[in-house]
Design a protein around this motif. Structure first.
Motif, PDB file in Angstrom:
ATOM      1  N   ALA A 224       0.832  -1.207   0.000  1.00  0.00           N
ATOM      2  CA  ALA A 224       0.000   0.000   0.000  1.00  0.00           C
ATOM      3  C   ALA A 224       0.865   1.254   0.000  1.00  0.00           C
ATOM      4  O   ALA A 224       0.591   2.225  -0.727  1.00  0.00           O
ATOM      5  N   ALA A 225       1.921   1.253   0.822  1.00  0.00           N
ATOM      6  CA  ALA A 225       2.811   2.415   0.897  1.00  0.00           C
ATOM      7  C   ALA A 225       3.490   2.667  -0.445  1.00  0.00           C
ATOM      8  O   ALA A 225       3.620   3.810  -0.890  1.00  0.00           O
ATOM      9  N   ALA A 226       3.914   1.581  -1.099  1.00  0.00           N
ATOM     10  CA  ALA A 226       4.588   1.721  -2.394  1.00  0.00           C
ATOM     11  C   ALA A 226       3.647   2.297  -3.444  1.00  0.00           C
ATOM     12  O   ALA A 226       4.039   3.137  -4.262  1.00  0.00           O
ATOM     13  N   GLY A 227       2.383   1.864  -3.418  1.00  0.00           N
ATOM     14  CA  GLY A 227       1.411   2.379  -4.368  1.00  0.00           C
ATOM     15  C   GLY A 227       1.158   3.866  -4.178  1.00  0.00           C
ATOM     16  O   GLY A 227       1.097   4.631  -5.150  1.00  0.00           O
ATOM     17  N   MET A 228       1.046   4.285  -2.926  1.00  0.00           N
ATOM     18  CA  MET A 228       0.828   5.703  -2.635  1.00  0.00           C
ATOM     19  C   MET A 228       2.042   6.531  -3.024  1.00  0.00           C
ATOM     20  O   MET A 228       1.914   7.621  -3.591  1.00  0.00           O
TER      21      MET A 228
ATOM     22  N   ALA B  68       4.385   5.824  -5.309  1.00  0.00           N
ATOM     23  CA  ALA B  68       4.526   5.895  -6.768  1.00  0.00           C
ATOM     24  C   ALA B  68       3.535   6.881  -7.360  1.00  0.00           C
ATOM     25  O   ALA B  68       3.882   7.671  -8.259  1.00  0.00           O
ATOM     26  N   ARG B  69       2.300   6.866  -6.872  1.00  0.00           N
ATOM     27  CA  ARG B  69       1.277   7.782  -7.380  1.00  0.00           C
ATOM     28  C   ARG B  69       1.688   9.235  -7.168  1.00  0.00           C
ATOM     29  O   ARG B  69       1.542  10.080  -8.064  1.00  0.00           O
TER      30      ARG B  69
ATOM     31  N   GLY C 177      13.112  10.938   0.208  1.00  0.00           N
ATOM     32  CA  GLY C 177      14.509  10.575  -0.031  1.00  0.00           C
ATOM     33  C   GLY C 177      14.838   9.132   0.266  1.00  0.00           C
ATOM     34  O   GLY C 177      15.710   8.537  -0.379  1.00  0.00           O
ATOM     35  N   THR C 178      14.141   8.525   1.234  1.00  0.00           N
ATOM     36  CA  THR C 178      14.511   7.172   1.664  1.00  0.00           C
ATOM     37  C   THR C 178      13.636   6.074   1.077  1.00  0.00           C
ATOM     38  O   THR C 178      14.018   4.909   1.104  1.00  0.00           O
ATOM     39  N   PHE C 179      12.469   6.429   0.532  1.00  0.00           N
ATOM     40  CA  PHE C 179      11.542   5.391   0.076  1.00  0.00           C
ATOM     41  C   PHE C 179      10.901   5.709  -1.272  1.00  0.00           C
ATOM     42  O   PHE C 179      10.968   4.912  -2.209  1.00  0.00           O
ATOM     43  N   MET C 180      10.304   6.878  -1.391  1.00  0.00           N
ATOM     44  CA  MET C 180       9.481   7.167  -2.552  1.00  0.00           C
ATOM     45  C   MET C 180      10.254   7.141  -3.862  1.00  0.00           C
ATOM     46  O   MET C 180       9.798   6.569  -4.857  1.00  0.00           O
ATOM     47  N   THR C 181      11.429   7.747  -3.885  1.00  0.00           N
ATOM     48  CA  THR C 181      12.213   7.787  -5.127  1.00  0.00           C
ATOM     49  C   THR C 181      12.874   6.445  -5.425  1.00  0.00           C
ATOM     50  O   THR C 181      13.427   6.262  -6.512  1.00  0.00           O
ATOM     51  N   GLY C 182      12.821   5.520  -4.469  1.00  0.00           N
ATOM     52  CA  GLY C 182      13.259   4.153  -4.750  1.00  0.00           C
ATOM     53  C   GLY C 182      12.169   3.341  -5.415  1.00  0.00           C
ATOM     54  O   GLY C 182      12.437   2.318  -6.062  1.00  0.00           O
ATOM     55  N   ILE C 183      10.933   3.787  -5.264  1.00  0.00           N
ATOM     56  CA  ILE C 183       9.789   3.110  -5.872  1.00  0.00           C
ATOM     57  C   ILE C 183       9.542   3.623  -7.285  1.00  0.00           C
ATOM     58  O   ILE C 183       9.221   2.863  -8.198  1.00  0.00           O
ATOM     59  N   SER C 184       9.684   4.937  -7.463  1.00  0.00           N
ATOM     60  CA  SER C 184       9.403   5.557  -8.756  1.00  0.00           C
ATOM     61  C   SER C 184      10.433   6.651  -9.027  1.00  0.00           C
ATOM     62  O   SER C 184      10.780   7.416  -8.120  1.00  0.00           O
ATOM     63  N   THR C 185      10.936   6.725 -10.237  1.00  0.00           N
ATOM     64  CA  THR C 185      11.976   7.698 -10.582  1.00  0.00           C
ATOM     65  C   THR C 185      11.418   9.114 -10.554  1.00  0.00           C
ATOM     66  O   THR C 185      10.371   9.404 -11.145  1.00  0.00           O
ATOM     67  N   ALA C 186      12.112  10.001  -9.865  1.00  0.00           N
ATOM     68  CA  ALA C 186      11.691  11.397  -9.754  1.00  0.00           C
ATOM     69  C   ALA C 186      12.435  12.255 -10.774  1.00  0.00           C
ATOM     70  O   ALA C 186      13.668  12.191 -10.851  1.00  0.00           O
ATOM     71  N   ASN C 187      11.696  13.052 -11.507  1.00  0.00           N
ATOM     72  CA  ASN C 187      12.291  13.975 -12.478  1.00  0.00           C
ATOM     73  C   ASN C 187      12.375  15.384 -11.899  1.00  0.00           C
ATOM     74  O   ASN C 187      12.190  16.371 -12.620  1.00  0.00           O
ATOM     75  N   PHE C 188      12.649  15.474 -10.618  1.00  0.00           N
ATOM     76  CA  PHE C 188      12.702  16.757  -9.929  1.00  0.00           C
ATOM     77  C   PHE C 188      13.623  16.629  -8.729  1.00  0.00           C
ATOM     78  O   PHE C 188      13.907  15.518  -8.253  1.00  0.00           O
TER      79      PHE C 188
END
Length: 219
Positions: free
Chosen positions: A54-58, A60-61, A86-97
């Motif tokens: 669930a956390a990964a889905g949120m 990435a969205r 920095g520790t989780f979200m950008t490991g799930i989905s690539t950030a262009n910012f």
């Protein structure tokens, strides 16, 4: 020269609308235009840390929505959001910012802020600090900004509470109670009735000191 960014205020708009509006106003007056984003649709996923899927889905969205804005910078306000990005979200989905904290943005533009701070505030205040927000060394930045206010005396002590903000201690009531006691003791020891918080949950959980101990808690 102005800059346009996404200002990500997290999930706490209802409880902290006054702080969010003040943050946006401060960014605007130093030339940072803001596209605001927040609420449940922009959650960092930390509320679902016990459920990785669930956390990964949120996460990435939210990252994908920020990518879709086309902005090259997201400015955070909440330390939990900043850490999680920095520790989780950008490991799930690539950030262009890139990501910056609001304290960094304001500090870098303090030469623009200083001339606007003309009203004297004849008051001594103690800065409330925590040990756990390592991603940005926010407290020295905040202390520098407070020193721009004419008449204000800022006291920076050696004490820093555990955790990255007070809400992290809420599951351990004895720990939070100890932090509150330290806040009261510090203001008394330095001969002031005013405590300055940096983060929103600290403000929310400490503001009751105005009623119980006569201590003004100002974000």
């Amino acid at each position: 020269m102005s800059e346009r960014v996404v200002f990500w205020y997290g999930c706490n708009a209802i409880r902290h609308g006054d702080i969010i509006h003040s943050a946006i106003a401060l960014l605007n007056v130093v030339g940072v235009e803001t596209d605001v984003a927040g609420g449940p649709a922009y959650c960092c996923g930390t509320i679902k840390d016990g459920n990785l899927q669930a956390a990964a889905g949120m996460a990435a969205r939210t990252v994908e929505k920020f990518n879709a804005t086309g902005r090259d910078k997201v400015v955070t306000w909440c330390p939990s959001c900043h850490r999680h990005m920095g520790t989780f979200m950008t490991g799930i989905s690539t950030a262009n910012f890139e990501v910056a904290h609001i304290t960094e943005m304001l500090h870098a533009r303090r030469h623009l802020l200083a001339p606007l701070l003309t009203q004297r505030v004849e008051r001594k205040v103690v800065l409330h600090a925590h040990t756990g927000f390592h991603e940005v060394d926010a407290y020295p930045l905040v202390a520098d900004l407070l020193r721009l206010i004419p008449g204000l005396e800022i006291v920076v002590t050696d004490y820093a509470a555990p955790g990255h903000m007070c809400s992290a201690l809420a599951p351990v009531p004895a720990a939070l109670k100890d932090v509150i006691r330290h806040c009261v003791d510090l203001t008394t020891a330095h001969g002031t009735d005013t405590l300055v918080t940096v983060f929103h949950s600290c403000q929310r959980l400490l503001c009751g000191l105005a009623t119980t101990d006569g201590i003004k808690v100002v974000n």
